[in-house]
Design an enzyme around this catalytic site. Structure first.
Site, PDB file in Angstrom:
ATOM      1  N   HIS A  10       0.998   8.470  -2.940  1.00 44.42           N
ATOM      2  CA  HIS A  10       0.029   7.812  -3.826  1.00 44.42           C
ATOM      3  C   HIS A  10      -0.748   8.788  -4.705  1.00 44.42           C
ATOM      4  O   HIS A  10      -1.772   8.417  -5.277  1.00 44.42           O
ATOM      5  CB  HIS A  10      -0.978   7.001  -3.013  1.00 44.42           C
ATOM      6  CG  HIS A  10      -0.444   5.706  -2.483  1.00 44.42           C
ATOM      7  ND1 HIS A  10       0.426   5.641  -1.420  1.00 44.42           N
ATOM      8  CD2 HIS A  10      -0.656   4.424  -2.861  1.00 44.42           C
ATOM      9  CE1 HIS A  10       0.709   4.370  -1.161  1.00 44.42           C
ATOM     10  NE2 HIS A  10       0.068   3.616  -2.022  1.00 44.42           N
TER      11      HIS A  10
ATOM     12  N   GLU B 145       7.867  -4.935  -8.707  1.00 51.05           N
ATOM     13  CA  GLU B 145       7.754  -4.158  -9.941  1.00 51.05           C
ATOM     14  C   GLU B 145       9.023  -4.161 -10.768  1.00 51.05           C
ATOM     15  O   GLU B 145       8.979  -4.312 -11.996  1.00 51.05           O
ATOM     16  CB  GLU B 145       7.357  -2.711  -9.638  1.00 51.05           C
ATOM     17  CG  GLU B 145       5.911  -2.512  -9.205  1.00 51.05           C
ATOM     18  CD  GLU B 145       5.666  -2.789  -7.736  1.00 51.05           C
ATOM     19  OE1 GLU B 145       6.647  -3.111  -7.022  1.00 51.05           O
ATOM     20  OE2 GLU B 145       4.514  -2.689  -7.288  1.00 51.05           O
TER      21      GLU B 145
HETATM   22  C1  LIG Z   1       5.707  -0.895  -4.670  1.00 47.23           C
HETATM   23  C2  LIG Z   1       4.260  -1.051  -4.406  1.00 47.23           C
HETATM   24  N1  LIG Z   1       3.536  -1.881  -5.181  1.00 47.23           N
HETATM   25  C3  LIG Z   1       2.218  -2.050  -4.949  1.00 47.23           C
HETATM   26  C4  LIG Z   1       1.602  -1.383  -3.940  1.00 47.23           C
HETATM   27  C5  LIG Z   1       0.112  -1.563  -3.689  1.00 47.23           C
HETATM   28  N2  LIG Z   1      -0.043  -2.374  -2.481  1.00 47.23           N
HETATM   29  C6  LIG Z   1      -0.250  -1.772  -1.309  1.00 47.23           C
HETATM   30  S1  LIG Z   1      -0.297  -2.859  -0.068  1.00 47.23           S
HETATM   31  C7  LIG Z   1      -0.080  -4.167  -1.077  1.00 47.23           C
HETATM   32  C8  LIG Z   1      -0.043  -5.543  -0.500  1.00 47.23           C
HETATM   33  C9  LIG Z   1       1.063  -5.732   0.487  1.00 47.23           C
HETATM   34  O1  LIG Z   1       0.949  -6.932   1.183  1.00 47.23           O
HETATM   35  P1  LIG Z   1       1.872  -7.323   2.399  1.00 47.23           P
HETATM   36  O2  LIG Z   1       3.272  -6.911   2.152  1.00 47.23           O
HETATM   37  O3  LIG Z   1       1.651  -8.764   2.674  1.00 47.23           O
HETATM   38  O4  LIG Z   1       1.366  -6.428   3.616  1.00 47.23           O
HETATM   39  P2  LIG Z   1      -0.069  -6.429   4.317  1.00 47.23           P
HETATM   40  O5  LIG Z   1      -0.909  -5.464   3.564  1.00 47.23           O
HETATM   41  O6  LIG Z   1      -0.582  -7.800   4.310  1.00 47.23           O
HETATM   42  O7  LIG Z   1       0.180  -5.885   5.691  1.00 47.23           O
HETATM   43  C10 LIG Z   1       0.028  -3.735  -2.388  1.00 47.23           C
HETATM   44  C11 LIG Z   1       0.189  -4.620  -3.549  1.00 47.23           C
HETATM   45  C12 LIG Z   1       2.384  -0.487  -3.169  1.00 47.23           C
HETATM   46  N3  LIG Z   1       1.854   0.247  -2.193  1.00 47.23           N
HETATM   47  N4  LIG Z   1       3.705  -0.360  -3.413  1.00 47.23           N
END
Ligand SMILES: Cc1ncc(C[n+]2csc(CCOP(=O)(O)OP(=O)(O)O)c2C)c(N)n1
Ligand SMILES: [Mg+2]
Lengths: 457, 329
Positions: free
Chosen positions: A260, A191
């Site tokens: 959230h 972000e």
């Molecule tokens: C700063 C932030 N941006 C966006 C989100 C929304 N979000 C939650 S999980 C996620 C994907 C994360 O993927 P990854 O790091 O690969 O972890 P995984 O879910 O695969 O374990 C997103 C975009 C968030 N929680 N925090």
């Protein structure tokens, strides 16, 4: 032992869904992980997998059935060797204690109570006789972006999951198809970085729309929103600024806990150089977003996940915009003024309906934009009603309502017959537990109570 | 079924291998049950399941010592079970009840345990990375020989604060193991679509941090790599990166229709590389266990999970006064 297969909840806000398609038939053997059916929620079509193994004894809900409530038995699973029509033992869900509360109140469907058309004080937002189309807030936002992207090729959308996934909350549905990957851009999860890049693109002559999946994640980008976007026009002596929109879901969702579920309206409202919009209805969502995209300043556009699926009348006009800084009076009244914005309007309008039954006539004002704020509309109304209650979801200290109170005190002190009451969310981080969450949020009853207090009833 | 055919004789003890099997199975069954309870409306909000990734946390926990610390993202149920937190307490947190590890106030994404040195349960992607290095900073400051396992996803690895942290962790030689759980997707975005580096661990090189890619579907490979990383950190040589290549079988959270990948892709992974099936095959091949022994374990685990679900259903909702507690110390 036969068991019932129940209609699953497939999203935080789902209460019912359409059983779109059965992928198994009676007599089929299923294993854990097999897809049994496709179920449509308001956001997506989901595959429903088997958890236990067994044989499909009986299908209870035919495919194509709409509005199947969560936890309704949709089929019966029998064990090998059992008759297909074996009667199920009580399904697990039925054994759940009655104490389990339904999802958070904010998620409950509330009919968008459109009050009887007010007779006075209201300049209509569209010419009389305009055709109105029931549109969800989600569609209205998408339409606004699509229209502005069609008319200005400098407008582009960037954010996480906005393109191929069609938006985490499906706001950008169809935009990638129409405008292509050059203008609808999936970003990595970064972000602070992509917001800075968008600010630079705005300096460079483009008109970025930055989608934050939710505003909770905009905190990562706060520096660029405030230090880079909001201040450059001033710091450059008017030479350059950041014509752009930061938009996304803000405020409490349902059962997603402290990180959230939070309303940042009051934070952004503080910043000179930013404009802040927080619509309630779909027509305002559309008209304000179009204005925001055209605005030569950075605009923070605060949406609400709970409202995305709600439908309102939207005028069918080629170019419908709503100006910033003009409140909308949803309901005229004489005894008290209720001022709100965003999802707070739901409580304000509901309270006004109930108060009317008790003979209390409330005037309900939707600010629509917080900066600029239509304080003259509030003052004018208070001069008539002499009483004011503000309603918002955010925390009490340094709230939008406390700012309004101070303005009214300075400009209409002599007109007040009672102290102003600010109805807000509770002064706590959002808890996860269903019962606590309900209490952390503002309620219609609290608004009614406040009105009774200021009207000494 | 390539993996199952190529099962090798192993010199790992029957006891150890059985323990891995048990730990991974507990996570798998627990998560399946959580999915069920979600479908019944007993669990709300987001609920991110760890199914498919069990070998990562089980392998690394077996390389940890008492007192070592760990923290991760919202996809945290497996980590909590693996470090010994009570299944009932975790499940009751998912249902938002008084008996939950955060008294029902945290939810699926936010649990903590001082006793088990589990520092969360973080909802903001990437935020746990500097915090993990901070825990390591405190350990180094106290000179207590502890290491911190800082887990994060492939998606999180694009957050700027990860690289700010790499620099400081290397500069100050902090005893932190950065565990990148590369399950190939961040929500609906595959790693290729979000990142120019196919092997994320190589990014440590810019900071002089050693790292390696690890087969995250093999609990033994993960354990081996974990031991190397721990030895490096405990020797005072600073941070270490493990990029564990793994896979999540379910959607990102319960409301993800997962249209960004094919069913076949998921099915292939399940059939050919499943971490639990691999260990199961090894146990049988090496005659460490009979089918009946394994059935008995399955039954035992099912019992633990069912009990946790019963507890999570019957534990009362938190008292309303809890709304106002724990805001300030
Ligand atoms: C700063 C932030 N941006 C966006 C989100 C929304 N979000 C939650 S999980 C996620 C994907 C994360 O993927 P990854 O790091 O690969 O972890 P995984 O879910 O695969 O374990 C997103 C975009 C968030 N929680 N925090
Ligand atoms: Mg991932």
């Amino acid at each position: 032992m036969a068991t019932e297969i129940l209609m699953p909840a497939l999203s935080p806000t789902m209460e019912e869904g359409t059983l779109a398609k059965w992928l198994v038939k009676e007599g089929d053997t299923v294993n854990s992980g097999d897809v049994m059916a496709e179920i449509e929620t308001d956001k997506a079509t989901m595959e429903f997998e088997a958890v236990d193994e067994g044989i499909i004894g009986k299908i209870l809900i035919a495919e194509g059935t709409e509005a199947v409530k969560v936890n309704t038995a949709i089929a019966i699973l029998v064990e090998d060797g059992e008759a297909l029509d074996a009667t199920p033992t009580t399904a697990a869900a039925a054994a759940a204690p009655a104490a389990v509360e339904a999802p958070a109140p904010s998620a409950a469907p509330v009919a968008a109570s459109v009050p009887a058309a007010p007779a006075v004080d209201v300049t209509p937002d569209w010419p009389e006789g305009t055709e109105l189309v029931q549109t969800t807030v989600r569609e209205a936002l998408r339409d606004a972006m699509a229209e502005e992207m069609r008319s200005d090729d400098g407008v582009f959308l960037m954010g996480e999951e906005v393109a191929e996934y069609q938006g985490a909350y499906k706001i950008s549905q169809g935009l990638l198809d129409e405008f292509g990957a050059k203008r609808v851009i999936d970003t990595p999860i970064t972000e602070h970085g992509f917001t800075g890049i968008a600010v630079g693109a705005a300096f460079g002559g483009l008109k970025p729309i930055v989608e934050f999946m939710t505003f909770n994640f905009a905190l990562q980008a706060m520096d660029h929103i405030i230090n880079s976007a909001a201040k450059t026009l001033y710091m450059s002596g008017g030479q350059m600024g950041a014509p752009m929109v930061f938009r996304g879901a803000n405020g409490a969702a349902a059962r997603v806990g402290a990180q959230h579920s939070q309303d940042f309206a009051a934070w952004f409202m503080q910043i000179p150089g930013l404009k802040v919009a927080m619509p309630y209805s779909a027509s305002d969502a559309k008209g304000l977003l179009k204005s925001a995209i055209r605005d030569p300043n950075p605009v923070v556009f605060l949406e609400n996940e709970i409202l995305y699926g709600r439908a309102f009348d939207v005028p069918k006009l080629d170019d419908y915009t709503v100006p910033f800084g003009k409140a909308r009076i949803w309901r005229t009244g004489t005894d008290v003024t209720i001022v709100s914005f965003g999802i707070g309007m739901q409580y304000a309008l509901e309270a006004a309906d109930k108060l009317a039954e008790d003979g209390i006539s409330a005037e309900v004002i939707d600010l629509r934009t917080l900066r600029p704020m239509d304080t003259p509309a509030i003052i004018k109304s208070v001069m008539k009603t002499n009483r004011l209650v503000t309603v918002e979801e955010g925390w009490p200290q340094g709230s939008v309502g406390s700012y309004i109170s101070s303005v009214v005190m300075q400009e209409a002190f002599d007109y007040l017959d009672a102290p102003v009451i600010n109805c807000t969310g509770k002064d706590v981080p959002m808890p996860y537990a269903a019962n606590l969450e309900k209490h952390a949020l503002i309620t219609t009853e609290e608004v009614i109570e406040a009105v009774k207090q200021v009207t000494y009833r | 079924m390539a993996a199952r055919k190529s099962v090798k004789k192993t010199n790992v003890s029957a006891e150890e291998l059985t323990e891995h099997y048990r730990s991974m199975l507990l996570i798998r069954r627990f998560e399946e049950k959580a999915g069920q309870l979600y479908g019944m409306g007993l669990i709300g909000g987001f609920c991110h399941l760890y199914i498919g990734q069990e070998a990562v946390v089980v392998g690394l926990e077996s390389a940890a010592e008492e007192g070592d610390k760990r923290l991760t993202s919202y996809r945290d149920h497996g980590h909590m079970l693996a470090c010994g937190m009570e299944a009932g307490g975790v499940m009751a947190e998912l249902t938002g009840r008084e008996g939950g590890l955060s008294k029902g106030k945290g939810g699926s994404m936010h649990m903590f345990s001082k006793e088990k040195h589990f520092y969360g349960g973080h909802g903001i992607v990437g935020a746990q990375v500097p915090i993990g290095a901070g825990l390591a900073f405190a350990d180094k400051y106290k000179d207590n020989g502890r290491v911190t396992f800082t887990y994060f996803g492939d998606g999180a690895s694009n957050q700027g604060q990860v690289y700010e942290t790499f620099n400081m962790a290397a500069l100050w030689e902090l005893p932190v193991i950065f565990v990148i759980e590369n399950n190939q997707y961040a929500m609906g975005t595959s790693q290729q679509r979000s990142s120019v580096t196919p092997d994320i661990y190589t990014r440590g090189a810019a900071f002089g941090i050693p790292g390696e890619a690890v087969d995250g579907m093999s609990v033994l490979a993960v354990k081996d790599a974990g031991e190397r990383a721990v030895a490096h950190c405990r020797a005072g040589k600073g941070p270490y990166i493990l990029e564990v290549k793994t896979y999540r079988y379910r959607g990102h959270s319960m409301s993800d229709p997962a249209k960004y990948r094919t069913r076949e892709e998921v099915q292939k992974m399940r059939e050919e590389r499943d971490p639990i099936e691999q260990v199961r095959a090894m146990l049988l091949e090496n005659k460490y266990a009979t089918e009946d022994d394994l059935k008995a374990i399955d039954k035992e685990i099912k019992e633990v999970v069912n009990q946790s679900a019963d507890f999570a259903r019957t534990s009362p909702e938190p008292a309303l006064e809890e709304l106002w507690t724990d805001i300030y110390a």
